[in-house]
Scaffold this motif. Structure first.
Motif, PDB file in Angstrom:
ATOM      1  N   PHE A  65       0.841  -1.203   0.000  1.00 16.85           N
ATOM      2  CA  PHE A  65       0.000   0.000   0.000  1.00 16.85           C
ATOM      3  C   PHE A  65       0.873   1.248   0.000  1.00 16.85           C
ATOM      4  CE2 PHE A  65      -3.826   2.133   2.365  1.00 16.85           C
ATOM      5  CZ  PHE A  65      -4.133   2.847   1.213  1.00 16.85           C
ATOM      6  N   ASN A  66       0.809   2.017  -1.082  1.00 12.24           N
ATOM      7  CA  ASN A  66       1.417   3.340  -1.139  1.00 12.24           C
ATOM      8  C   ASN A  66       0.426   4.303  -0.505  1.00 12.24           C
ATOM      9  OD1 ASN A  66       2.129   6.004  -1.927  1.00 12.24           O
ATOM     10  ND2 ASN A  66       3.237   5.247  -3.702  1.00 12.24           N
ATOM     11  N   ILE A  67       0.747   4.812   0.686  1.00 14.47           N
ATOM     12  CA  ILE A  67      -0.219   5.602   1.451  1.00 14.47           C
ATOM     13  C   ILE A  67      -0.174   7.098   1.134  1.00 14.47           C
ATOM     14  CG2 ILE A  67      -0.181   3.917   3.329  1.00 14.47           C
ATOM     15  CD1 ILE A  67       1.436   6.022   4.966  1.00 14.47           C
ATOM     16  N   ARG A  68       0.657   7.518   0.186  1.00 14.69           N
ATOM     17  CA  ARG A  68       0.836   8.916  -0.217  1.00 14.69           C
ATOM     18  C   ARG A  68       1.464   9.726   0.927  1.00 14.69           C
ATOM     19  NH1 ARG A  68       1.607  12.893  -4.154  1.00 14.69           N
ATOM     20  NH2 ARG A  68       0.615  14.831  -3.544  1.00 14.69           N
ATOM     21  N   TYR A  69       2.566  10.365   0.619  1.00  8.76           N
ATOM     22  CA  TYR A  69       3.274  11.121   1.664  1.00  8.76           C
ATOM     23  C   TYR A  69       2.426  12.289   2.181  1.00  8.76           C
ATOM     24  CZ  TYR A  69       4.592  14.899  -1.624  1.00  8.76           C
ATOM     25  OH  TYR A  69       4.580  15.964  -2.491  1.00  8.76           O
ATOM     26  N   ASP A  70       2.751  12.746   3.350  1.00  7.69           N
ATOM     27  CA  ASP A  70       2.011  13.826   4.000  1.00  7.69           C
ATOM     28  C   ASP A  70       2.362  15.149   3.316  1.00  7.69           C
ATOM     29  OD1 ASP A  70       0.717  15.584   5.649  1.00  7.69           O
ATOM     30  OD2 ASP A  70       1.718  14.961   7.492  1.00  7.69           O
ATOM     31  N   ASN A  71       1.571  15.500   2.314  1.00  5.82           N
ATOM     32  CA  ASN A  71       1.814  16.695   1.502  1.00  5.82           C
ATOM     33  C   ASN A  71       0.818  17.782   1.901  1.00  5.82           C
ATOM     34  OD1 ASN A  71       2.143  18.646  -0.464  1.00  5.82           O
ATOM     35  ND2 ASN A  71       2.015  17.236  -2.194  1.00  5.82           N
ATOM     36  N   PRO A  72       1.283  18.903   2.464  1.00  4.65           N
ATOM     37  CA  PRO A  72       0.360  19.977   2.882  1.00  4.65           C
ATOM     38  C   PRO A  72      -0.479  20.528   1.729  1.00  4.65           C
ATOM     39  CG  PRO A  72       2.572  20.339   3.763  1.00  4.65           C
ATOM     40  CD  PRO A  72       2.684  19.225   2.776  1.00  4.65           C
ATOM     41  N   ARG A  73      -0.001  20.364   0.491  1.00  2.00           N
ATOM     42  CA  ARG A  73      -0.726  20.892  -0.665  1.00  2.00           C
ATOM     43  C   ARG A  73      -1.868  19.986  -1.133  1.00  2.00           C
ATOM     44  NH1 ARG A  73       4.654  21.662  -1.738  1.00  2.00           N
ATOM     45  NH2 ARG A  73       4.704  19.903  -3.213  1.00  2.00           N
ATOM     46  N   ASP A  74      -2.078  18.884  -0.432  1.00  2.00           N
ATOM     47  CA  ASP A  74      -3.129  17.951  -0.852  1.00  2.00           C
ATOM     48  C   ASP A  74      -4.532  18.362  -0.418  1.00  2.00           C
ATOM     49  OD1 ASP A  74      -1.511  16.275  -2.279  1.00  2.00           O
ATOM     50  OD2 ASP A  74      -1.264  14.797  -0.682  1.00  2.00           O
ATOM     51  N   GLY A  75      -4.651  19.448   0.319  1.00  2.00           N
ATOM     52  CA  GLY A  75      -5.964  19.943   0.711  1.00  2.00           C
ATOM     53  C   GLY A  75      -6.758  18.926   1.504  1.00  2.00           C
ATOM     54  N   LEU A  76      -7.973  18.613   1.045  1.00  2.00           N
ATOM     55  CA  LEU A  76      -8.826  17.666   1.757  1.00  2.00           C
ATOM     56  C   LEU A  76      -8.336  16.231   1.643  1.00  2.00           C
ATOM     57  CD1 LEU A  76     -12.375  19.114   0.962  1.00  2.00           C
ATOM     58  CD2 LEU A  76     -11.082  19.280   3.106  1.00  2.00           C
ATOM     59  N   CYS A  90      -4.472   2.377  -4.595  1.00  2.00           N
ATOM     60  CA  CYS A  90      -5.315   1.407  -3.890  1.00  2.00           C
ATOM     61  C   CYS A  90      -4.429   0.302  -3.309  1.00  2.00           C
ATOM     62  CB  CYS A  90      -6.330   0.785  -4.839  1.00  2.00           C
ATOM     63  SG  CYS A  90      -7.519   1.945  -5.529  1.00  2.00           S
ATOM     64  N   PRO A  91      -4.768  -0.201  -2.141  1.00  2.00           N
ATOM     65  CA  PRO A  91      -3.969  -1.296  -1.571  1.00  2.00           C
ATOM     66  C   PRO A  91      -4.189  -2.602  -2.310  1.00  2.00           C
ATOM     67  CG  PRO A  91      -5.866  -0.838  -0.180  1.00  2.00           C
ATOM     68  CD  PRO A  91      -5.843   0.222  -1.243  1.00  2.00           C
ATOM     69  N   ILE A 139       0.903  -8.831   7.518  1.00  2.00           N
ATOM     70  CA  ILE A 139       2.163  -8.202   7.106  1.00  2.00           C
ATOM     71  C   ILE A 139       1.838  -7.177   6.024  1.00  2.00           C
ATOM     72  CG2 ILE A 139       4.431  -8.551   6.054  1.00  2.00           C
ATOM     73  CD1 ILE A 139       4.292 -11.472   7.035  1.00  2.00           C
ATOM     74  N   ALA A 140       2.408  -5.971   6.152  1.00  2.00           N
ATOM     75  CA  ALA A 140       2.154  -4.917   5.170  1.00  2.00           C
ATOM     76  C   ALA A 140       3.454  -4.247   4.766  1.00  2.00           C
ATOM     77  CB  ALA A 140       1.188  -3.871   5.726  1.00  2.00           C
ATOM     78  N   GLY A 141       3.600  -4.022   3.467  1.00  2.00           N
ATOM     79  CA  GLY A 141       4.676  -3.192   2.953  1.00  2.00           C
ATOM     80  C   GLY A 141       4.078  -1.872   2.510  1.00  2.00           C
ATOM     81  N   LEU A 142       4.484  -0.782   3.148  1.00  2.00           N
ATOM     82  CA  LEU A 142       3.948   0.543   2.834  1.00  2.00           C
ATOM     83  C   LEU A 142       5.004   1.363   2.108  1.00  2.00           C
ATOM     84  CD1 LEU A 142       2.186   1.419   6.229  1.00  2.00           C
ATOM     85  CD2 LEU A 142       1.286   0.107   4.293  1.00  2.00           C
ATOM     86  N   GLN A 143       4.539   2.298   1.301  1.00  2.00           N
ATOM     87  CA  GLN A 143       5.442   3.187   0.571  1.00  2.00           C
ATOM     88  C   GLN A 143       5.060   4.645   0.808  1.00  2.00           C
ATOM     89  OE1 GLN A 143       3.544   0.855  -1.736  1.00  2.00           O
ATOM     90  NE2 GLN A 143       4.841  -0.714  -0.826  1.00  2.00           N
ATOM     91  N   GLU A 144       6.023   5.534   0.600  1.00  2.19           N
ATOM     92  CA  GLU A 144       5.883   6.991   0.760  1.00  2.19           C
ATOM     93  C   GLU A 144       5.575   7.404   2.199  1.00  2.19           C
ATOM     94  OE1 GLU A 144       3.733   9.424  -1.983  1.00  2.19           O
ATOM     95  OE2 GLU A 144       4.326   8.244  -3.730  1.00  2.19           O
ATOM     96  N   VAL A 145       6.115   6.699   3.141  1.00  2.83           N
ATOM     97  CA  VAL A 145       5.818   6.961   4.552  1.00  2.83           C
ATOM     98  C   VAL A 145       6.856   7.910   5.140  1.00  2.83           C
ATOM     99  CG1 VAL A 145       5.378   5.926   6.803  1.00  2.83           C
ATOM    100  CG2 VAL A 145       4.854   4.629   4.711  1.00  2.83           C
ATOM    101  N   LEU A 146       6.431   9.102   5.512  1.00  5.25           N
ATOM    102  CA  LEU A 146       7.308  10.021   6.226  1.00  5.25           C
ATOM    103  C   LEU A 146       7.306   9.686   7.716  1.00  5.25           C
ATOM    104  CD1 LEU A 146       6.488  13.401   4.452  1.00  5.25           C
ATOM    105  CD2 LEU A 146       8.400  11.837   4.012  1.00  5.25           C
ATOM    106  N   HIS A 147       8.304  10.209   8.447  1.00  6.93           N
ATOM    107  CA  HIS A 147       8.467   9.809   9.850  1.00  6.93           C
ATOM    108  C   HIS A 147       7.222  10.123  10.686  1.00  6.93           C
ATOM    109  CE1 HIS A 147      10.683   8.528  13.355  1.00  6.93           C
ATOM    110  NE2 HIS A 147      10.257   9.606  13.981  1.00  6.93           N
TER     111      HIS A 147
END
Length: 279
Positions: free
Chosen positions: A28-39, A271-272, A60-68
């Motif tokens: 699951f690529n959860i999308r990084y925490d981008n302030p410009r993403d609005g809602l 989508c996961p 077991i899950a492999g995630l992507q784009e995960v910021l700290h």
């Protein structure tokens, strides 16, 4: 008089006819925490991401784009899970992680390693070939507390621009799995490859013996045929860039792409991908 006792087991404890324990894995690529993403910003989506773990009883899950910060959020909201992984920029907390989460009461982490997808895989922060950014692969050796059998899990995220980098990244992961898997363990390779199934990186993994979970699932695949939605109103048909691969020691019982929305919004721009596997 015969008496019968019926025992109902959680989905993740179902066994196959051969007695192998079945578990649920997710990329699951959860999308990084981008302030410009609005809602679509992380603060509005994190409960949905946690809900997917719980609804599918993910082992077991492999995630992507995960910021700290996101990693910290998930650790708090998923108390039954442990994880391994590092930030790609400094090998610590900076930059995106590709972490492996696992149910701590089900699995023990016995070994872990991160490589950089570059000509110098053990050089922290190194960038490879025509890649726009440093990219990593997280290796996690997990031992089942039930069966004491081990599984090697590899989670990765290929570059979004570098065509050569994507192909070489796939070849590099295949090389390192062969090198590190001395015990010939069952292997799961998952992640966002930023390419379609007819592209060279997919072909590199297939040539190395990794099988696409969607193509070998025992039960019919459920959900859309794409994994990219771009925070739009639907999943783009056949744009499948996220995968769960397995080697020949792993069986895929079920395969799903979850395209759920809540209040008209997706939990991520991807989508996961969820598979029930046994080994």
């Amino acid at each position: 008089m015969l008496r019968f006792i019926i025992i109902l087991l959680p989905a993740s404890l179902v066994t196959t006819a051969s007695g192998a324990e079945a578990i649920n894995v997710m990329s699951f690529n959860i999308r990084y925490d981008n302030p410009r993403d609005g809602l679509n910003n992380w603060r509005f989506r994190k409960a949905q991401v946690v809900g997917i773990f719980k609804d599918h009883n993910i082992d077991i899950a492999g995630l992507q784009e995960v910021l700290h910060g996101q990693l910290s959020n998930l650790k708090k909201q998923l108390p039954g899970y442990a994880c391994t992984g590092v930030g790609r920029d400094d090998g610590k907390k900076s930059g995106e992680y590709s972490p492996v989460f696992y149910q701590a009461d089900r699995f023990e982490l016995t070994r872990h390693k991160t490589i950089w997808l570059s000509p110098t895989p053990e050089k922290i922060g190194s960038k490879g070939w025509d890649a726009a950014l440093p990219r990593i692969a997280t290796f996690a050796w997990l031992k089942s507390r039930t069966s004491e059998q081990s599984l090697l899990v590899v989670n990765t995220h290929f570059d979004h621009r570098g065509k050569i980098a994507r192909r070489n990244s796939a070849a590099l992961i295949a090389q390192w799995v062969k090198q590190l898997n001395e015990r010939q363990l069952p292997v799961v390779v998952m992640g966002d490859l930023n390419c379609l199934p007819d592209a060279a990186p997919y072909g590199e993994l297939a040539a190395a013996g990794f099988r696409d979970g969607l193509k070998i699932t025992r039960s019919k695949h459920t959900g859309p045929t794409g994994t990219w939605n771009g925070f739009g109103d639907q999943v783009e048909k056949d744009r499948r860039i996220d995968f769960v691969f397995v080697n020949k020691r792993v069986e895929v019982l079920e395969h799903q792409i979850d395209s759920r929305m809540l209040n008209g919004r997706f939990p991520s721009d991807h989508c996961p991908v969820i598979a029930k596997i046994a080994w």
